[in-house]
Design an enzyme around this catalytic site. Structure first.
Site, mmCIF file in Angstrom:
data_model
loop_
_atom_site.group_PDB
_atom_site.id
_atom_site.type_symbol
_atom_site.label_atom_id
_atom_site.label_comp_id
_atom_site.label_asym_id
_atom_site.label_seq_id
_atom_site.Cartn_x
_atom_site.Cartn_y
_atom_site.Cartn_z
ATOM 1 N N TYR B 100 43.780 63.738 101.695
ATOM 2 C CA TYR B 100 44.791 63.696 102.756
ATOM 3 C C TYR B 100 45.954 64.636 102.471
ATOM 4 O O TYR B 100 46.513 65.240 103.374
ATOM 5 C CB TYR B 100 45.283 62.253 102.958
ATOM 6 N N GLU B 199 22.578 44.674 88.104
ATOM 7 C CA GLU B 199 22.829 45.481 89.304
ATOM 8 C C GLU B 199 23.609 44.723 90.382
ATOM 9 O O GLU B 199 24.596 45.218 90.908
ATOM 10 C CB GLU B 199 21.495 45.984 89.900
ATOM 11 N N ASP B 251 17.130 45.813 90.128
ATOM 12 C CA ASP B 251 16.043 45.629 91.090
ATOM 13 C C ASP B 251 14.864 46.473 90.624
ATOM 14 O O ASP B 251 15.020 47.380 89.808
ATOM 15 C CB ASP B 251 16.459 46.107 92.480
#
Lengths: 694, 366
Positions: B100, B199, B251
């Site tokens: 910004y 995770e 996973d």
């Protein structure tokens, strides 16, 4: 018994007329509620345009649609023009006779070849709402306007008149209307937006009638206005006699029976175009008909033999009888510049290319093809281009896929011109609209619906040729645009970014800002030309500036050349660099040697043009090192242009003489000054690549 | 003790070298340039001495002959100036804030946040400094940790705070700050046998609820998907400074394999600092491709993106060893993937009572 038979016959007739309408409403254009409204508008507007053209009046047309009963789909349609008006005694004839105007037999280019005319609207209104059509007509020689309600007596196939009267016709501003016609009718119909709508019909009409001022007030009260972009009326179209190549047996038979000529030779000579007295004799000889035979007493097999001679199937000395082509001055093309203006008026875009092909003849019928292409940011880039089809200045809105004009567009591989097209077939995709106009004395449709043009190899070829030339123009434009973007980027790079890098890096390291010349030369390593073409509101001229930057490490010398619309009547002003004419529309400046880092600017203005006539200037160069932003002058092409010019000049002189001799021998009721300001159709210009990008 | 940080002076000098390259080129009458390593999987190689993957010798030169790369150079200069200003005024900003702030940089303005993130990484790679040296903070927050480990963190007032990540925290654990270098965090003591990185938040919370950390004497770290740099850095520090094994529980899908690679071998985007971020001793615990079959886990079909990712992994040098090749090929053959929470098929305690003990037993940790 006789009474019964008569009554039955009468009944039959009554059934016949309303049934005729009912049975044929699909080809009369009244087969759906939305189409009926478009057809009604079309009949009224076509009549207005034709009447204005005939009376040499610049048309002002206003169409208003009001919803009367939304649930029952009742709509009121009001159309108003500033045409000559209709004398009171003729109103009933114009509005009340179902079949048909005299124009059915005239061979000339007219809008009215389509539809059954305004009578159909009167009948449709009456059949669907039981209402009569209100007509207000004012002719110039009377002080007040005639008003009348017109209905149809289906029993007698005749108009009925009620509420006849007279009134002063005041305009909204209180002044009196000099002449014009207003029609108000109520019908069962539906107003719809989109590709097939009254709006689209009027928009398309305004494109091909740039001399018309059209206002449309839609049911929501929104006012759409397409202003007039030229004060020039279309050329007055002349009727021509039929040409032997385009005649059918029945017509020939009828012409013979109706003829009052005493000899076949004079019959042929007088009633057909393209037949000299010598050719008339040869045709008769080929057909085995005596020259002195009386047309009225011709036998069917003689007529058939004559037709065969017409079509070159009966030979004379082993050769078909040579006939002249029919005259093509009976056609009234819109012409390139006006199509351009028409397109630019309805579609806001930067690139427009148009071309009018020379008139030609197919099967004894003169025809002429005109095309236009508009390309730019205002339109959707991922949709098929908009196809705008016209026959004799009338928009064709239905059956796009089955139309010869569409097929011609589809047969072009548009990919080579920078447009998307799956498999190189079909309507291309891109932010563009393609316009095709066929002007002809005999437009062949696929069906009575008169919405799609029938197959014709010669016409197809003409349209294709025109498309290919436009495509080349488009490709040139796109390539130029791409180059311009690159040049712009380079300029931003050396003028803004590199200096900023130098300053910032010097500031961070607290060292002096280094000299940039070396870096810039290395980055650009080129000579760059940049041209701007802008309309100057104050001077009413087109201002042009051509800048040449030498970003190389060596001194360079060039001759710059630029295209300009000389043949469109523009003049060059304030050209301080001098230079000389290279060819029509090509100016050249021999520049002094430009040292590394130097810039030279040529400025001039073009006078005598209107806004939008000239928006892009082609810059060419002569010199060894490539110039980015300009094309190397193709000397062969330039030579070709000069030769072409020499030829055209010769032709113009010849044709000028011809015109004079024509006027001497024939009566010509078209005012000569109108004929004079028609520029010659100039298909060649686009071929040469000049003047078409305006 | 190895440290990734540079002093403000070192950082400024390194940044000035980048600027000098551009400046000198202009002085020589050439287009300004910036030289940086190629940052793709084709230019990472195993560094034997460090035990991680690092960028190879391929260099690319960004020169100002096209508008796009010239703008990149100009932006780099603005960023350098901005960083110097922050160093001088003792401020820091997030990458998003810098994006910004660039609104006022005129021609040097970024056109997307991605662009500013990439440029910050470019500068890290070229200068071999860290973005922490640049006073640039990432947007993503660090991990959560729970377990009997004690560290001290310097708070905003500059005081050291001693924190035990089991006794001094609530159920959400200790939040890892974005800067975990020594000036900010010191590792004090611990009583754990190993560290388990997890995770998903759901699984992290499941293990805490089941008291797994105390039962098995370990510390749990929630990775929050692709782990932030500070998460990888603190795993690395704990593993190295305390000599603790790290096991990674994810996973069973192609994206988890990549998460593991970034923890153990180094991520492609940050290969310039792999030696600070990667934990070469970390072990992949599960879900493995064979777990899907062995435990008959509820699974989903591989999407075409999954398949493409697996195929790309086959040619990724980080997965070049036999075990990974087998795992990847097996998953391709199965055409299936499974989430760690699919273990709940056998009840909420299955993961802590059966699955993890069996897995840890294989590693000799249970």
């Amino acid at each position: 018994m006789a009474g019964t038979a008569e009554r039955m016959a009468k009944n039959q007739k009554q059934v016949a007329i309303s049934e005729f309408f009912e049975k044929n409403k699909h080809f009369l254009g009244f087969d759906s509620l939305t189409r009926s409204l478009i057809t009604a508008v079309k009949e009224a507007v076509d009549n207005s345009l034709d009447a204005c053209e005939e009376a040499r009046i610049l048309p002002e047309i206003r169409v208003q649609i009001n919803k009367i009963d939304d649930k029952k789909n009742i709509i009121e349609l009001k159309t108003e023009d500033n045409g000559p008006g209709i004398p009171k005694r003729s109103i009933e004839k114009v509005f009340g006779q179902l079949l048909f105007g005299s124009r059915f037999h005239a061979i000339r280019q007219s809008r009215g070849q389509q539809g059954i005319g305004i009578t159909g609207v009167v009948m449709y209104s009456q059949l669907t709402t039981g209402r009569k059509t209100h007509v207000r007509s004012k002719i110039a020689t009377e002080t007040s306007a005639a008003t009348v309600d017109i209905g149809l007596d289906t029993r007698k196939n005749k108009a009925t008149k009620t509420n006849e009267g007279r009134e002063l016709w005041e305009r909204p501003d209180g002044t009196l209307k000099e002449h014009g016609l207003e029609i108000t009718c109520r019908m069962k119909a539906k107003y719809q937006r989109g590709r097939q709508s009254v709006y689209q019909y009027l928009r398309m009409t305004s494109i091909v009638n740039p001399h018309a001022d059209i206002t449309f007030v839609d049911p929501d009260g929104e006012v759409h206005h397409w202003p007039r972009v030229t004060e020039r009326l279309p050329r007055k179209v002349e009727s021509i006699k039929p040409h032997p190549h385009g005649i059918h047996l029945g017509t020939l038979q009828r012409m013979c029976t109706e003829s009052t000529d005493s000899r076949m030779t004079s019959f042929l000579y007088k009633n057909f175009s393209g037949v000299s007295s010598r050719a008339a004799k040869q045709l008769l000889e080929a057909a085995g008909v005596l020259e002195k035979a009386k047309p009225k007493s011709m036998k069917p097999d003689q007529i058939r033999a004559l037709l065969e001679a017409f079509q070159g199937e009966r030979l004379l000395n082993d050769k078909a009888v040579k006939l002249l082509n029919p005259p093509t001055n009976c056609l009234s093309p819109i012409e390139e510049l006006l199509i351009k203006k028409g397109l630019s008026k309805t579609i806001d875009s930067r690139f427009v290319t148009t071309m009018t092909r020379s008139p030609t003849v197919s099967q004894g019928n003169p025809y002429q093809v005109e095309v236009g292409l508009i390309f730019g940011d205002g339109m959707a880039a991922d949709k098929p281009v908009e196809v705008l089809r016209f026959a004799n200045r009338v928009p064709l809105m239905y059956q796009q896929g089955g139309c010869l004009l569409t097929k011609a567009i589809e047969s072009v591989d548009w990919r080579q011109y920078g447009m998307d097209q799956a498999g190189g077939r079909g309507v291309p995709k891109g932010p563009a609209a393609i316009l095709v106009h066929l002007a002809s004395t005999n437009v062949q449709f696929t069906s009575e619906a008169k919405e799609a043009l029938a197959e014709n190899g010669e016409v197809m070829d003409e349209v294709r040729k025109a498309m290919l030339e436009m495509g080349r123009g488009l490709r040139k434009h796109l390539e130029k645009k791409k180059k311009m973007v690159k040049v712009q980027e380079k300029f931003e790079l050396v003028n803004d970014i590199i200096p900023a890098i130098a300053e910032k890096s010097a500031a961070i390291l607290q060292r002096p800002v280094p000299d940039l010349a070396g870096s810039i030369t290395r980055i650009m390593g080129a000579v760059i030309a940049e041209s701007t073409t802008t309309w100057n509101k104050e001077t009413k001229m087109v201002d042009i500036a051509i800048k040449l930057f030498n970003y190389t490490s060596r001194a360079r010398a060039y001759t710059l050349l630029a295209s300009w619309p000389e043949s469109a009547g523009a003049s060059m002003e304030n050209n301080t660099t001098g230079g000389r004419k290279e060819a029509t529309g090509v100016w050249a400046w021999k520049l002094e040697t430009l040292d590394p880092g130097e810039t030279y600017t040529i400025t001039y203005a073009l006078n005598g043009l209107e806004k939008g006539d000239w928006t892009e200037t082609d810059v060419f160069y002569r010199g060894s090192q490539e110039v980015i932003g300009a094309s190397k002058m193709d000397e062969k092409l330039l030579e070709e242009i000069r030769r072409q010019e020499a030829r055209e000049q010769g032709e113009e002189e010849e044709s000028g003489e011809e015109e004079v001799s024509l006027e001497d021998t024939e009566e010509n009721d078209a005012p000569p000054e109108i004929a004079d300001d028609q520029p010659k159709p100039s298909g060649q210009q686009t071929l040469m690549g000049f003047g078409s990008d305006a | 003790m190895m440290s990734a940080s540079h002093t403000p002076e070192e950082t400024k000098i390194a940044l000035h070298e980048v600027v000098t390259e551009m400046y000198d080129k202009i002085v020589k009458g050439e287009p300004p340039t910036m030289t940086l390593p190629v940052r793709t999987k084709n230019n990472i190689g195993f560094d034997k001495s460090l035990g991680v993957y690092k960028y190879g010798k391929k260099r690319s030169i960004r020169d100002a002959t096209s508008l796009g790369s010239a703008k990149q150079l100009l932006r780099a200069l603005y960023v350098v100036e901005f960083i110097e200003e922050m160093i001088n005024t003792n401020k820091s900003s997030t990458l998003r804030e810098m994006y910004y702030i660039s609104e006022s940089w005129g021609l040097g303005k970024f056109s997307s946040q991605n662009e500013s993130n990439n440029l910050a990484e470019d500068l890290e790679v070229v200068t071999k400094c860290l973005r922490e040296d640049f006073k640039l903070r990432p947007e993503e927050d660090g991990a959560r940790m729970i377990g009997n480990i004690t560290l001290q963190e310097r708070n905003r007032r500059g005081e050291w705070m001693r924190i035990n990540a089991r006794d001094d925290v609530g159920d959400s654990g200790y939040g890892v700050p974005y800067n975990v270098e020594e000036e900010k965090i010191e590792l004090l003591e611990h009583d754990v046998k190993f560290i388990m990185a997890i995770e998903t938040g759901g699984m992290f919370d499941r293990l805490i609820e089941n008291g797994f950390d105390e039962a098995y004497n370990c510390a749990l770290v929630h990775l929050k998907g692709q782990p932030a740099r500070s998460t990888r850095r603190i795993l690395k520090r704990m593993s190295e400074e305390w000599d603790l094994p790290v096991v990674v529980f994810l996973d069973g899908d192609p994206w988890s394999f990549r998460i593991f690679a970034s923890i153990a071998y180094g991520a492609i985007k940050t290969a310039h600092i792999s030696e600070y971020l990667a934990t070469p001793t970390a072990t992949y615990l599960g879900i493995t491709s064979d777990d899907i079959e062995a435990y008959d886990l509820p699974s989903d079909d591989l999407s075409s993106r999954d398949v493409d990712a697996l195929k790309a992994e086959l040619s990724d040098p980080r997965f070049a060893d036999a075990w990974w090749q087998e795992q990847i090929n097996m998953m391709l053959e199965l055409g299936k993937k499974a989430e760690q929470q699919s273990l709940a098929k056998y009840g909420l305690d299955f993961v802590t009572d059966t699955y993890l003990p069996e897995k840890l037993n294989d590693l000799g940790l249970a």
